[in-house]
Design an enzyme around this catalytic site. Structure first.
Site, PDB file in Angstrom:
ATOM      1  N   SER A  17       0.832  -1.208   0.000  1.00  0.00           N
ATOM      2  CA  SER A  17       0.000   0.000   0.000  1.00  0.00           C
ATOM      3  C   SER A  17       0.862   1.252   0.000  1.00  0.00           C
ATOM      4  CB  SER A  17      -0.930   0.004   1.214  1.00  0.00           C
ATOM      5  OG  SER A  17      -1.855  -1.063   1.154  1.00  0.00           O
ATOM      6  N   ARG A  40       0.530   7.835   5.942  1.00  0.00           N
ATOM      7  CA  ARG A  40      -0.399   7.055   6.766  1.00  0.00           C
ATOM      8  C   ARG A  40      -1.812   7.647   6.726  1.00  0.00           C
ATOM      9  NH1 ARG A  40       1.218   2.875   9.619  1.00  0.00           N
ATOM     10  NH2 ARG A  40       3.456   2.449   9.705  1.00  0.00           N
ATOM     11  N   HIS A  43      -3.112   6.442   3.502  1.00  0.00           N
ATOM     12  CA  HIS A  43      -3.367   5.001   3.619  1.00  0.00           C
ATOM     13  C   HIS A  43      -4.673   4.732   4.363  1.00  0.00           C
ATOM     14  CE1 HIS A  43      -2.457   0.942   5.593  1.00  0.00           C
ATOM     15  NE2 HIS A  43      -2.534   0.694   4.305  1.00  0.00           N
TER      16      HIS A  43
END
Length: 210
Positions: A17, A40, A43
């Site tokens: 990812s 993050r 994500h």
């Protein structure tokens, strides 16, 4: 249909990812650990707007991580954000995660004062010993009360993660924090949420220097 799906081992999902995110950022990078915070958030949300709307005060990641090393605790305005923060990792440095939203006395006091529970929760957080990081993912009134407490000289947060989401006073409350003399990480505009607030805290925890 299933033949279209490539089976990926659990340990490789996050790695793959992050590689996809970096590829789709087309070479854009930031200094660490800021880059990890941005990746993050993308994500968590699958929203690349966070590459442009996350605002960082000067040296905020370094300042926040130093506070964590000194045992800073984290106060959130939702149980969802509290649940998402890696408490085990924070405890390694002596910190704890607090959310007072479900406390009966908080609801009672908020009703008596005619304000939100989130505002009262910030007052509870301000009374904690030691350094405190505030991770706000829902309530603009939490940010407004934090600003008032700072103006009153009653609190000096180690960090404010100002990520309430929505349409009423969200943008304005974030701007208050970004104009205050306080370390902050804020997704400007309407976007945010409890998951983003927790993600930012975890990104700092996962990139702690030795």
């Amino acid at each position: 249909m299933l033949d279209r799906i490539k089976i990926v081992k659990p340990a490789e999902i996050e790695k793959n990812s992050m590689a996809t995110i970096e590829k789709e950022l087309n070479g854009r990078t930031w200094p660490e650990p800021q880059f990890s915070v941005i990746k993050r958030c993308i994500h968590t949300s699958a929203d690349f707007d966070y590459a442009d709307n996350l605002c960082f005060s000067e040296d905020v990641c370094k300042k926040a991580q130093e506070a964590i090393k000194r045992g800073a605790s984290i106060v959130t305005d939702t149980n969802m954000a509290a649940a998402g923060i890696n408490k085990k990792r924070l405890a390694q440095y002596g910190g704890k995660v607090y959310c007072f939203m479900a406390d009966e006395d908080v609801a009672k006091e908020a009703k008596e004062k005619g304000c939100t529970r989130a505002a009262i929760c910030m007052e509870r957080g301000a009374a904690l010993p030691g350094e405190v990081i505030f991770a706000i993912g829902n309530a603009p009134t939490a940010l407004i009360r934090l600003y008032e407490l700072m103006e009153e000289g009653k609190i000096s947060p180690a960090l404010i993660v100002g990520a309430p989401v929505g349409f009423v006073n969200v943008v304005e409350s974030k701007e208050l924090i970004m104009e205050a003399d306080v370390p902050y990480i804020v997704p400007k505009g309407r976007k945010g949420g409890s998951n983003i607030a927790a993600t930012i805290c975890n990104a700092l925890l996962y990139t702690m220097p030795e």
